[in-house]
Enzyme design. Structure first.
Site, short mmCIF file in Angstrom:
data_model
loop_
_atom_site.label_atom_id
_atom_site.label_comp_id
_atom_site.label_asym_id
_atom_site.label_seq_id
_atom_site.Cartn_x
_atom_site.Cartn_y
_atom_site.Cartn_z
N ILE A 91 -15.50 41.00 3.13
CA ILE A 91 -16.80 40.19 4.17
C ILE A 91 -15.56 39.17 4.61
CG2 ILE A 91 -18.41 38.28 4.75
CD1 ILE A 91 -19.56 38.91 1.83
N PRO A 92 -15.34 39.32 5.68
CA PRO A 92 -13.39 38.77 6.18
C PRO A 92 -13.86 37.78 7.49
CG PRO A 92 -14.29 40.85 7.30
CD PRO A 92 -14.56 40.68 6.52
N ASP A 93 -15.12 37.77 7.66
CA ASP A 93 -15.82 36.98 8.40
C ASP A 93 -16.78 36.14 8.47
OD1 ASP A 93 -15.14 34.43 10.24
OD2 ASP A 93 -15.40 35.05 11.56
N VAL A 94 -16.80 34.98 7.51
CA VAL A 94 -18.18 34.16 7.44
C VAL A 94 -18.36 32.74 7.27
CG1 VAL A 94 -18.56 33.97 4.63
CG2 VAL A 94 -20.70 34.94 6.13
N LYS A 117 -11.29 34.06 4.51
CA LYS A 117 -12.29 32.90 5.04
C LYS A 117 -11.77 31.62 4.53
CE LYS A 117 -14.18 31.41 9.35
NZ LYS A 117 -15.32 31.06 9.45
#
Length: 123
Positions: A91-94, A117
């Protein structure tokens, strides 16, 4: 993705990681020749399907059942593409992480988690 394939042909040591299996299945439906070239690179180890999730989901808004379904469907599709499930949730961007994620990942037998992140707000 054709640019990625060109880079792989030019630089054999180049590898690429892709998540979100629905993207691949759309390519397979709309551009079967491109999908076949991707499959060759998956088999050769240059193209990695990972992530465990159907899509890179928000983890704050969905309830646990929604996240579990996202893992279930994602792992089924990843296995259909590469022959095995993913051992990494990507989950690279949350915009934050639900407190239930460690338990869900543990029960789904996914030992690894990758993101970019966590420290962004402290820089």
């Amino acid at each position: 993705y054709s640019n990625v394939l060109q880079l792989m042909n030019k630089y054999p040591q180049f590898t690429f990681t892709m998540s979100q299996p629905p993207l691949y299945f759309h390519i397979r439906e709309k551009q079967p020749d491109l999908a076949a070239r991707i499959e060759e690179k998956v088999k050769g180890g240059q193209w990695e399907f990972t992530g465990a999730l159907e899509v890179e989901a928000d983890t704050q808004i969905p309830v646990g059942e929604g996240l579990i379904r996202c893992i279930l469907y994602g792992q089924e599709r990843i296995k259909a593409i590469r022959g095995s499930v993913s051992d990494t949730v990507w989950i690279p961007d949350v915009f934050g992480y639900s407190q239930c994620l460690p338990q869900i990942f543990y029960l789904a037998e996914i030992p690894n988690f990758f993101t970019t992140k966590i420290l962004w707000s402290t820089i």
